[in-house]
Scaffold this active site. Sequence first.
Site, PDB file in Angstrom:
ATOM      1  N   GLU A 294      36.503  32.788  34.348  1.00  0.00           N
ATOM      2  CA  GLU A 294      35.438  31.890  34.834  1.00  0.00           C
ATOM      3  C   GLU A 294      34.569  31.793  33.807  1.00  0.00           C
ATOM      4  O   GLU A 294      33.981  30.619  33.473  1.00  0.00           O
ATOM      5  CB  GLU A 294      34.955  32.402  36.075  1.00  0.00           C
ATOM      6  CG  GLU A 294      36.044  32.404  37.175  1.00  0.00           C
ATOM      7  CD  GLU A 294      35.869  33.330  38.293  1.00  0.00           C
ATOM      8  OE1 GLU A 294      34.872  34.129  38.246  1.00  0.00           O
ATOM      9  OE2 GLU A 294      36.720  33.380  39.072  1.00  0.00           O
TER      10      GLU A 294
ATOM     11  N   SER B 160      44.406  37.469  43.152  1.00  0.00           N
ATOM     12  CA  SER B 160      44.699  37.479  44.540  1.00  0.00           C
ATOM     13  C   SER B 160      45.303  38.730  44.937  1.00  0.00           C
ATOM     14  O   SER B 160      46.477  38.894  45.766  1.00  0.00           O
ATOM     15  CB  SER B 160      45.557  36.208  44.958  1.00  0.00           C
ATOM     16  OG  SER B 160      44.997  35.164  44.795  1.00  0.00           O
TER      17      SER B 160
ATOM     18  N   GLY C 248      41.862  33.889  43.107  1.00  0.00           N
ATOM     19  CA  GLY C 248      41.242  32.876  44.278  1.00  0.00           C
ATOM     20  C   GLY C 248      42.248  32.132  45.020  1.00  0.00           C
ATOM     21  O   GLY C 248      41.881  31.564  45.913  1.00  0.00           O
TER      22      GLY C 248
ATOM     23  N   GLY D 182      39.053  40.638  42.914  1.00  0.00           N
ATOM     24  CA  GLY D 182      37.751  39.762  43.421  1.00  0.00           C
ATOM     25  C   GLY D 182      37.398  39.915  44.839  1.00  0.00           C
ATOM     26  O   GLY D 182      36.808  40.874  45.136  1.00  0.00           O
ATOM     27  N   GLY D 183      37.952  38.953  45.547  1.00  0.00           N
ATOM     28  CA  GLY D 183      37.397  38.464  46.986  1.00  0.00           C
ATOM     29  C   GLY D 183      37.503  39.823  47.653  1.00  0.00           C
ATOM     30  O   GLY D 183      36.804  40.124  48.391  1.00  0.00           O
TER      31      GLY D 183
ATOM     32  N   ASN E 103      35.638  43.200  41.428  1.00  0.00           N
ATOM     33  CA  ASN E 103      34.657  42.102  40.688  1.00  0.00           C
ATOM     34  C   ASN E 103      33.985  41.441  41.566  1.00  0.00           C
ATOM     35  O   ASN E 103      34.529  40.407  42.119  1.00  0.00           O
ATOM     36  CB  ASN E 103      35.552  41.352  39.629  1.00  0.00           C
ATOM     37  CG  ASN E 103      34.961  40.123  38.995  1.00  0.00           C
ATOM     38  OD1 ASN E 103      33.570  40.049  39.192  1.00  0.00           O
ATOM     39  ND2 ASN E 103      35.556  39.097  38.641  1.00  0.00           N
ATOM     40  N   TRP E 104      32.888  41.739  41.692  1.00  0.00           N
ATOM     41  CA  TRP E 104      31.943  40.893  42.820  1.00  0.00           C
ATOM     42  C   TRP E 104      31.658  39.644  42.382  1.00  0.00           C
ATOM     43  O   TRP E 104      31.014  38.661  43.267  1.00  0.00           O
ATOM     44  CB  TRP E 104      30.605  41.712  43.157  1.00  0.00           C
ATOM     45  CG  TRP E 104      30.955  42.939  44.073  1.00  0.00           C
ATOM     46  CD1 TRP E 104      32.229  43.560  44.191  1.00  0.00           C
ATOM     47  CD2 TRP E 104      30.158  43.574  44.807  1.00  0.00           C
ATOM     48  NE1 TRP E 104      32.041  44.621  45.255  1.00  0.00           N
ATOM     49  CE2 TRP E 104      30.607  44.694  45.601  1.00  0.00           C
ATOM     50  CE3 TRP E 104      28.667  43.790  44.845  1.00  0.00           C
ATOM     51  CZ2 TRP E 104      30.161  45.509  46.469  1.00  0.00           C
ATOM     52  CZ3 TRP E 104      27.863  44.533  45.633  1.00  0.00           C
ATOM     53  CH2 TRP E 104      28.950  45.582  46.334  1.00  0.00           C
ATOM     54  N   LYS E 105      31.913  39.125  41.225  1.00  0.00           N
ATOM     55  CA  LYS E 105      31.201  37.854  40.819  1.00  0.00           C
ATOM     56  C   LYS E 105      29.930  37.578  41.122  1.00  0.00           C
ATOM     57  O   LYS E 105      29.153  38.570  41.233  1.00  0.00           O
ATOM     58  CB  LYS E 105      32.236  36.781  41.108  1.00  0.00           C
ATOM     59  CG  LYS E 105      33.948  37.096  40.912  1.00  0.00           C
ATOM     60  CD  LYS E 105      34.789  36.038  41.070  1.00  0.00           C
ATOM     61  CE  LYS E 105      36.227  36.550  41.061  1.00  0.00           C
ATOM     62  NZ  LYS E 105      37.162  35.530  40.926  1.00  0.00           N
TER      63      LYS E 105
ATOM     64  N   GLU F 205      45.147  38.308  34.101  1.00  0.00           N
ATOM     65  CA  GLU F 205      44.831  37.753  35.370  1.00  0.00           C
ATOM     66  C   GLU F 205      45.458  36.161  35.027  1.00  0.00           C
ATOM     67  O   GLU F 205      44.352  35.316  34.286  1.00  0.00           O
ATOM     68  CB  GLU F 205      43.348  37.763  35.646  1.00  0.00           C
ATOM     69  CG  GLU F 205      42.786  39.126  35.772  1.00  0.00           C
ATOM     70  CD  GLU F 205      41.496  38.722  36.576  1.00  0.00           C
ATOM     71  OE1 GLU F 205      41.396  39.555  37.839  1.00  0.00           O
ATOM     72  OE2 GLU F 205      40.461  38.164  36.004  1.00  0.00           O
TER      73      GLU F 205
ATOM     74  N   HIS G 180      36.247  37.151  31.167  1.00  0.00           N
ATOM     75  CA  HIS G 180      36.609  36.613  32.465  1.00  0.00           C
ATOM     76  C   HIS G 180      37.129  35.353  32.329  1.00  0.00           C
ATOM     77  O   HIS G 180      36.330  34.415  31.559  1.00  0.00           O
ATOM     78  CB  HIS G 180      35.913  36.852  33.762  1.00  0.00           C
ATOM     79  CG  HIS G 180      36.740  36.853  34.920  1.00  0.00           C
ATOM     80  ND1 HIS G 180      36.709  35.558  35.520  1.00  0.00           N
ATOM     81  CD2 HIS G 180      37.103  37.494  35.918  1.00  0.00           C
ATOM     82  CE1 HIS G 180      37.438  35.688  36.696  1.00  0.00           C
ATOM     83  NE2 HIS G 180      37.543  36.895  36.841  1.00  0.00           N
TER      84      HIS G 180
HETATM   85  P1  PGA Z   1      40.741  37.490  43.272  1.00  0.00           P
HETATM   86  O1  PGA Z   1      39.701  37.372  41.859  1.00  0.00           O
HETATM   87  O2  PGA Z   1      41.136  38.700  43.513  1.00  0.00           O
HETATM   88  O3  PGA Z   1      39.773  36.727  44.280  1.00  0.00           O
HETATM   89  O4  PGA Z   1      41.792  36.756  42.972  1.00  0.00           O
HETATM   90  C1  PGA Z   1      40.114  38.232  40.670  1.00  0.00           C
HETATM   91  C2  PGA Z   1      39.341  37.815  39.466  1.00  0.00           C
HETATM   92  O5  PGA Z   1      38.809  36.981  39.232  1.00  0.00           O
HETATM   93  O6  PGA Z   1      38.953  39.035  38.974  1.00  0.00           O
END
Ligand code: PGA
Length: 266
Positions: free
Chosen positions: A95, A209, A170, A230-231, A10-12, A164, A93
Site C-alpha cells: 500500500e 487474506s 484484502g 491485516g483485517g 498489521n492494523w493499517k 504478500e 508494504h
Molecule cells: P489482509 O492484509 O490480511 O487484510 O489481506 C494483509 C496485509 O496487507 O498485510
Amino acid sequence: MTAAKLVIGNWKLNGEVARVRAFAQRAARDWPGCEAALCVPHTMLAAAQAAFGATPLRWGAQDCSAEDEGAFTGEVSARMIREFGARYVLVGHSERRTALGETDGQIVAKVQRALAAGLTPIVCIGEKAEERDGEQTAMVLRRQLLQLVRALQGGLASVVVAYEPVWAIGSGDAATPGMIDHTLGFIADTLAFHGGVSAGAVRILYGGSVHPRNAGAILSRKSVAGVLVGGASLVPDDFIEICKAAARCSAPRHEIHIQQGSVSAQ
Ligand code: PGA
C-alpha cells in the site's frame, strides 16, 4: 532458524487505544504460546507498550523514516519507534509502494535505519495481479530483493521477509498453500544465491487474506515461517485463533539424542 512460527498483525489505518487494551486483556487471559506482535499506528505505540508489556504479545510500527533526524516534517524515525519498546517495523508494504510511490532504494534505507535502531524490519514484497498474469512474478520479487541483499550482506539474517501477493491482500482469497510453497522457495533460493545466507536463515512469512479458517493450512507448510495478517488482526478472537494455529504448527523443541558417539537432532 527458530521453528516457532511468527504471527504479525498489521492494523493499517485502523484501531484505537481501547482496542489495544482489549487485545492486552485477551492475551493475558488466553495465550496460545506462539510468537506474535501487532503493528499498530504510531500514535498507539505508547498504549501498546503500556498494555502489552506484561503479556506475551509484542508490538511494532507500520513504517519508519528513511532518515534518522532533521527537517522532515511528519516523519517518525526508527529510533523514535524503538523508544516505545517496539520490536518490529513493517517496511515497504504494497500500500505504501503503490499509494505513496515508495521505491526499493527508500525501502533499503528504511531497513538500514530499523536495524541500526535495534528493530527487526519486516520487508514486504509481492507482485500485482497483472504482473502475475504476465508471468513476471519471479522478476518482480527478484528486483524487490536484490538491492536489499546487496546493501545488507551479513545483516540479512536479521530481517524478516513477508511475501504478500498484492492481489491477495484484502481480497478474501489467499494464495493456495501450493503457490505459497513454490514462491517462498523461490525467495529462499534468491536470498541464498545472492545473499549467501543458508537456507532457512531468513524467516519468510506469507500475507494476504490470512483468516482463522485458512491459517492452519498455510502455517503447516514447512516453507512458511509465519503469517502477516491485516483485517483478521483487528478482531481479538480471530487473531488468537490464528495464533493457536501457529502454536500447533510450530515444531516441538529439538531434542538432541546422543547414541553410540553419533549426534542426531529429532
Ligand atoms: P489482509 O492484509 O490480511 O487484510 O489481506 C494483509 C496485509 O496487507 O498485510
